[in-house]
Design a protein around this motif. Structure first.
Motif, PDB file in Angstrom:
ATOM      1  N   ASP A 364      44.086  41.601  39.971  1.00 12.08           N
ATOM      2  CA  ASP A 364      43.727  40.582  39.065  1.00 12.08           C
ATOM      3  C   ASP A 364      44.710  40.313  37.952  1.00 12.08           C
ATOM      4  OD1 ASP A 364      40.765  39.598  38.821  1.00 12.08           O
ATOM      5  OD2 ASP A 364      41.230  39.967  36.537  1.00 12.08           O
ATOM      6  N   GLY A 441      36.474  36.826  35.499  1.00 11.32           N
ATOM      7  CA  GLY A 441      35.905  35.631  35.962  1.00 11.32           C
ATOM      8  C   GLY A 441      35.029  34.791  35.159  1.00 11.32           C
ATOM      9  N   THR A 442      35.157  33.636  35.281  1.00 10.68           N
ATOM     10  CA  THR A 442      34.164  32.516  34.788  1.00 10.68           C
ATOM     11  C   THR A 442      32.818  32.781  34.836  1.00 10.68           C
ATOM     12  OG1 THR A 442      35.816  30.877  35.131  1.00 10.68           O
ATOM     13  CG2 THR A 442      33.685  30.059  34.620  1.00 10.68           C
ATOM     14  N   PRO A 443      31.956  33.003  33.729  1.00 12.44           N
ATOM     15  CA  PRO A 443      30.806  33.203  33.856  1.00 12.44           C
ATOM     16  C   PRO A 443      29.694  32.239  34.683  1.00 12.44           C
ATOM     17  CG  PRO A 443      31.302  32.938  31.644  1.00 12.44           C
ATOM     18  CD  PRO A 443      32.613  32.829  32.411  1.00 12.44           C
ATOM     19  N   LYS A 445      26.608  34.095  35.801  1.00  8.72           N
ATOM     20  CA  LYS A 445      25.240  34.903  35.387  1.00  8.72           C
ATOM     21  C   LYS A 445      25.330  35.074  33.804  1.00  8.72           C
ATOM     22  CE  LYS A 445      27.257  37.993  38.060  1.00  8.72           C
ATOM     23  NZ  LYS A 445      27.699  39.543  38.551  1.00  8.72           N
ATOM     24  N   ARG A 503      45.467  35.582  37.488  1.00  9.37           N
ATOM     25  CA  ARG A 503      45.107  36.080  38.761  1.00  9.37           C
ATOM     26  C   ARG A 503      45.151  34.798  39.771  1.00  9.37           C
ATOM     27  NH1 ARG A 503      38.716  37.696  38.508  1.00  9.37           N
ATOM     28  NH2 ARG A 503      37.796  35.701  38.451  1.00  9.37           N
ATOM     29  N   ALA A 535      32.046  37.397  50.167  1.00 10.67           N
ATOM     30  CA  ALA A 535      32.344  38.119  48.821  1.00 10.67           C
ATOM     31  C   ALA A 535      31.165  38.026  47.959  1.00 10.67           C
ATOM     32  CB  ALA A 535      33.544  37.682  48.146  1.00 10.67           C
ATOM     33  N   PRO A 536      30.131  38.756  48.007  1.00 11.18           N
ATOM     34  CA  PRO A 536      28.905  38.646  47.393  1.00 11.18           C
ATOM     35  C   PRO A 536      29.361  39.687  46.000  1.00 11.18           C
ATOM     36  CG  PRO A 536      28.317  40.312  48.970  1.00 11.18           C
ATOM     37  CD  PRO A 536      29.835  39.735  49.073  1.00 11.18           C
ATOM     38  N   THR A 537      28.072  39.419  45.075  1.00  9.85           N
ATOM     39  CA  THR A 537      28.166  40.112  43.815  1.00  9.85           C
ATOM     40  C   THR A 537      27.180  41.402  43.913  1.00  9.85           C
ATOM     41  OG1 THR A 537      28.393  40.107  41.443  1.00  9.85           O
ATOM     42  CG2 THR A 537      26.662  38.716  42.584  1.00  9.85           C
ATOM     43  N   TRP A 538      26.884  41.871  42.481  1.00 12.61           N
ATOM     44  CA  TRP A 538      26.002  43.072  42.689  1.00 12.61           C
ATOM     45  C   TRP A 538      24.723  42.685  41.911  1.00 12.61           C
ATOM     46  CZ3 TRP A 538      25.398  45.151  37.758  1.00 12.61           C
ATOM     47  CH2 TRP A 538      26.018  44.481  36.583  1.00 12.61           C
ATOM     48  N   ARG A 573      33.892  41.624  51.766  1.00 10.92           N
ATOM     49  CA  ARG A 573      34.541  41.928  50.714  1.00 10.92           C
ATOM     50  C   ARG A 573      33.498  42.113  49.765  1.00 10.92           C
ATOM     51  NH1 ARG A 573      39.207  43.664  47.721  1.00 10.92           N
ATOM     52  NH2 ARG A 573      38.766  43.133  45.666  1.00 10.92           N
ATOM     53  N   MET A 574      32.890  43.552  49.371  1.00 13.89           N
ATOM     54  CA  MET A 574      31.780  44.059  48.489  1.00 13.89           C
ATOM     55  C   MET A 574      32.478  44.137  47.065  1.00 13.89           C
ATOM     56  SD  MET A 574      29.467  43.825  50.330  1.00 13.89           S
ATOM     57  CE  MET A 574      30.206  42.969  51.666  1.00 13.89           C
ATOM     58  N   SER A 615      28.519  35.392  42.668  1.00 11.07           N
ATOM     59  CA  SER A 615      29.777  35.843  42.037  1.00 11.07           C
ATOM     60  C   SER A 615      30.586  34.976  41.681  1.00 11.07           C
ATOM     61  CB  SER A 615      30.611  36.812  43.313  1.00 11.07           C
ATOM     62  OG  SER A 615      31.759  37.177  42.585  1.00 11.07           O
ATOM     63  N   ASP A 620      37.214  30.629  41.254  1.00 11.72           N
ATOM     64  CA  ASP A 620      38.697  30.750  41.357  1.00 11.72           C
ATOM     65  C   ASP A 620      39.045  30.030  42.893  1.00 11.72           C
ATOM     66  OD1 ASP A 620      39.603  33.044  39.316  1.00 11.72           O
ATOM     67  OD2 ASP A 620      37.287  33.430  40.153  1.00 11.72           O
TER      68      ASP A 620
HETATM   69  N1  C2G Z   1      35.136  40.635  43.015  1.00 13.05           N
HETATM   70  C1  C2G Z   1      35.835  40.933  44.165  1.00 13.05           C
HETATM   71  N2  C2G Z   1      34.813  41.082  45.298  1.00 13.05           N
HETATM   72  C2  C2G Z   1      33.636  40.651  45.432  1.00 13.05           C
HETATM   73  C3  C2G Z   1      33.186  40.199  43.987  1.00 13.05           C
HETATM   74  C4  C2G Z   1      33.760  40.102  42.985  1.00 13.05           C
HETATM   75  O1  C2G Z   1      36.828  41.437  44.214  1.00 13.05           O
HETATM   76  N3  C2G Z   1      33.003  40.784  46.341  1.00 13.05           N
HETATM   77  C5  C2G Z   1      35.884  40.405  41.699  1.00 13.05           C
HETATM   78  C6  C2G Z   1      36.507  39.106  41.720  1.00 13.05           C
HETATM   79  O2  C2G Z   1      37.624  39.190  41.028  1.00 13.05           O
HETATM   80  C7  C2G Z   1      35.561  38.438  40.536  1.00 13.05           C
HETATM   81  C8  C2G Z   1      35.394  39.724  39.919  1.00 13.05           C
HETATM   82  O3  C2G Z   1      35.324  40.764  40.711  1.00 13.05           O
HETATM   83  O4  C2G Z   1      35.978  37.353  40.272  1.00 13.05           O
HETATM   84  C9  C2G Z   1      34.105  39.524  38.951  1.00 13.05           C
HETATM   85  O5  C2G Z   1      33.013  39.840  39.870  1.00 13.05           O
HETATM   86  P1  C2G Z   1      31.478  38.860  39.884  1.00 13.05           P
HETATM   87  O6  C2G Z   1      30.801  39.041  41.117  1.00 13.05           O
HETATM   88  O7  C2G Z   1      31.565  37.731  39.289  1.00 13.05           O
HETATM   89  O8  C2G Z   1      30.535  39.977  38.784  1.00 13.05           O
HETATM   90  P2  C2G Z   1      30.753  40.668  37.461  1.00 13.05           P
HETATM   91  O9  C2G Z   1      31.806  41.801  37.751  1.00 13.05           O
HETATM   92  O10 C2G Z   1      29.541  41.026  36.952  1.00 13.05           O
HETATM   93  O11 C2G Z   1      31.635  39.706  36.638  1.00 13.05           O
HETATM   94  O12 C2G Z   1      32.304  36.442  33.447  1.00 13.05           O
HETATM   95  C10 C2G Z   1      32.320  37.087  35.008  1.00 13.05           C
HETATM   96  C11 C2G Z   1      31.045  37.918  35.018  1.00 13.05           C
HETATM   97  O13 C2G Z   1      31.058  38.793  34.097  1.00 13.05           O
HETATM   98  C12 C2G Z   1      31.184  38.562  36.325  1.00 13.05           C
END
Ligand code: C2G
Length: 707
Positions: A364, A441-443, A445, A503, A535-538, A573-574, A615, A620
């Motif tokens: 990053d 990250g650009t927001p 959520k 990054r 590459a999903p989020t949580w 990529r989790m 995510s 990016d």
């Molecule tokens: N990321 C990653 N692999 C993933 C998801 C995310 O490596 N499967 C990394 C990326 O660099 C991403 C960052 O973690 O940009 C943030 O992940 P998000 O999924 O966007 O979630 P979060 O950590 O909640 O941050 O303003 C940004 C937000 O707050 C999001």
């Protein structure tokens, strides 16, 4: 005919909690109610919500106050309108089990008051809808115990008794106005029955910064209010001994809990010494007889007005408290050293600590800033924090294990901190420290103070976030859209570095194809295959514990391999919060689980298509102008109950929203058509979110902060 209970509910800007409150009172099994709601000058939004929730129940009357008068005044107005036999107070952010009033009414008998219990509740906690068993306790000796919370909540009072003695709430304090109401009751009644297990649900509010509950107000305000009410009530001529004793013990408790903590802050002893010294003169020293010698000394020096001696004892008191805490665990001991020893050592002007994603990897924006600095041979000493030090990284940075003794030492003595997420709350910032928050990250959520309710594992999220972000001196932003949101959602008012993301520099590297080839080789990915990156989020509500989230893979890897395997491989990529392992047995030569790979930017660089959900990775990735698919099988839930989004997912994304694994596969099969279909939206998206990035962000940040 059952007796009537007047329920008084003061309302002040509790829009998101009102529904629980109103429902819980109108659904009471005890029906003979008169519900008097005092809207204490709430916002228009709250007023509307209140009105919509109360139509159709003719037991409800609402009084709208034009100006906010405070909870004491609002309740007094309610009292003056009450016509019931009993009166009960409910707060508009709290709620009740359905038979609580029935139980209190049943057990009050000839008493003037009966008390139930208060139970603090947080998001996600299970509560009883109906109370099954209760136990009535009548014991004079427990009177203080039952009244020491200084609250009128969950007590049923006989209205004629309240009227006869003209009992009212204080209107000249914000926080402790109940005490004026409780004191006469306390001294007039010998025994006050208590109904055990009869709970009232007191909500632990999650936004103590923008919308605090009264008791979440800042400590200094609470101290001022407490002193005021104590002095006022303690000077009443008609107080009986028991009332004075009650007040004095409350004072001692308050002194230990709040005043002493306030005195940890610079300059506060001097500011309040005279006032507290005069207050302490009122105490009957008999209440001190069984107290700790330090407390006795403190009160003694207060009463004799000796500020110097008092200050010394307070210092000793804090020292003892801190030391006692320090020896309870290794980590408490390190924190103690951090504050008491390391922070007092000289600040190293040329020393920088870097951390990315809570020490999980070398990645990053901190990574790219660091590499820029070593590349330019800048004259600094570099420290990297990792959960597992011993990584192969360029340069000669010192690698430190997160939370080790050296972690505390280097954080305390380094002038610069560079991090892409929050650092622990207990890491006090020292004078001279400069903290560059690169964020991650650009927001998409909603963030912190833009989130309405928090369905997260940690109810203190907003408070902690606020505290932690006060330490940031610089915040990196990748686009105007982010800057606007950060200002509001983080309440950030210091310098924004509006330069794009360090990054993403790699995505504009002149030799990016060469670099991509090397990465593929390193990862043993066949050079003749195209790559799909998933590459999903949580998800906030799906966790084992804070920071450890679950993930259920909803892509059918076997089918993907069958349909796409000739041309593609897929990288899984989790998110770094995900604790679950992803199963790839049977598709090992097709699906590569790179959840632990350090830097996702390198994975962007080698992939041809991105699949994500909510995510921030797509902001990016869009810098590469390659196709993006959104696999959003739980869009409704994510948008409506968990977070809500800043952008219109249906209309503004640079790619399609897909709901099933088949749709994902189909879309990839026809990827060229997809590209065409989204060309226009993609261009607009790029223009709005990617324009600041051009490969020079690291340089710009470093020059601004270090040169
Ligand atoms: N990321 C990653 N692999 C993933 C998801 C995310 O490596 N499967 C990394 C990326 O660099 C991403 C960052 O973690 O940009 C943030 O992940 P998000 O999924 O966007 O979630 P979060 O950590 O909640 O941050 O303003 C940004 C937000 O707050 C999001």
């Amino acid at each position: 005919m059952k007796k009537k209970i007047s329920v008084i509910i003061p309302v002040y800007n509790t829009t998101e909690f009102l529904e629980d409150c109103i429902q819980s009172i109108t659904n009471q099994t005890y029906k003979n109610l008169e519900i008097i709601i005092i809207n204490d000058g709430s916002s228009e939004e709250c007023r509307k919500k209140l009105e919509s929730l109360t139509v159709g129940d003719d037991r409800i009357q609402i009084v709208h106050l034009e100006k906010t008068m405070g909870v004491g005044a609002a309740r007094n107005i309610g009292l003056s309108k009450a016509t019931g036999d009993y009166v009960y107070f409910l707060d508009s952010d709290d709620y009740l089990p359905e038979n609580i009033l029935e139980l209190l009414a049943k057990h009050i008998g000839k008493s003037k008051v009966i008390s139930g219990k208060l139970k603090k509740v947080t998001v996600g906690m299970e509560e009883l809808k109906t109370i099954k068993k209760v136990k009535l306790v009548k014991d004079k000796k427990l009177k203080f115990q039952h009244f020491k919370n200084m609250s009128v909540l969950n007590r049923l009072f006989k209205l004629s008794f309240i009227r006869k003695h003209n009992i009212k709430f204080a209107e000249d304090v914000r926080v402790y106005s109940d005490l004026e109401f409780l004191l006469p009751i306390y001294q007039k009644l010998g025994e006050i029955p208590m109904l055990n297990r009869a709970h009232y649900y007191k909500r632990k509010r999650n936004d103590p910064i923008l919308n605090p509950a009264l008791l979440q107000m800042n400590r200094e305000e609470k101290v001022k209010d407490f002193l005021k009410i104590y002095n006022k009530l303690r000077s009443k001529e008609d107080n009986k001994k028991s009332a004075n004793r009650y007040l004095d013990i409350l004072f001692l408790n308050f002194f230990r809990k709040e005043i002493i903590m306030l005195f940890k802050e610079e300059g506060k002893i001097h500011k309040y010494f005279n006032q507290i010294s005069k207050t302490a003169e009122k105490i009957d020293t008999k209440v001190l007889s069984n107290k700790h010698f330090i407390l006795k000394k403190e009160i003694k020096h207060l009463r004799t007005g000796n500020e110097k001696k008092f200050t010394n004892v307070i210092k000793l008191h804090h020292m003892l408290r801190d030391t006692k805490k320090a020896i309870t665990s290794k980590s408490n001991f390190y924190k103690f050293l951090y504050r008491k020893v390391f922070m007092k050592m000289p600040l190293q002007e040329k020393q920088i600590v870097f951390e990315s994603f809570l020490g999980k990897n070398y990645s990053d924006s901190p990574k790219y800033m660091y590499e820029y600095m070593i590349d330019k041979n800048m004259d600094y000493k570099y420290i990297w924090i990792f959960n597992e030090p011993g990584k192969k990284i360029p340069g000669n940075a010192k690698q430190i294990k997160r939370f080790s003794l050296r972690y505390f030492y280097y954080l305390a003595t380094s002038k610069y901190w560079v991090s892409n997420s929050r650092l622990p709350k207990y890491l006090d910032k020292r004078e001279g420290n400069i903290y560059i928050q690169t964020w991650h990250g650009t927001p998409l959520k909603r963030l912190v103070f833009d989130m309405n309710d928090v369905h997260s594992a940690n109810p203190n999220y907003k408070r902690d976030f606020y505290q932690q972000s006060r330490r940031w001196d610089y915040l990196v932003s990748a686009n105007q859209y982010s800057s606007d949101i950060f200002r509001r959602a983080f309440l950030f008012d210091k310098q924004m570095l509006e330069v794009g993301y360090p990054r993403n520099d790699i995505l504009y590297h002149p030799n990016k194809d060469e670099i991509a080839k090397k990465i593929k080789q390193k990862l043993n990915i066949p050079l003749d295959k195209k790559i799909i990156l998933y590459a999903p989020t949580w998800r906030d509500d799906d966790f084992y514990e804070p920071g450890k989230y679950k993930f259920n893979l909803k892509l059918d890897l076997k089918q993907m391999k069958e349909r796409l395997g000739d041309e593609y491989v897929v990288i899984l990529r989790m998110h770094y919060f995900i604790a679950d392992d992803i199963e790839t047995t049977g598709v090992e030569d097709f699906a590569y689980n790179l959840s632990k790979y350090d830097d996702i930017a390198e994975l962007y660089l080698i992939s041809d298509i991105l699949i994500t959900d909510y995510s921030s990775v797509f902001f990016d990735y869009a810098n590469l102008q390659r196709p993006i698919l959104f696999y959003t099988y739980d869009l409704e839930k994510y948008r409506d109950t968990l977070r809500g989004f800043y952008i219109d997912m249906e209309n503004d994304l640079p790619g399609p929203l897909l709901k099933t694994s088949e749709e994902v596969i189909e879309t990839i099969v026809h990827i060229e058509e997809q590209k065409q279909a989204f060309k226009e939206k993609y261009d607009l998206f790029y223009e709005k979110f990617c324009k600041w990035d051009n490969g020079k962000a690291s340089e710009k940040v470093v020059k601004e902060v270090f040169m």
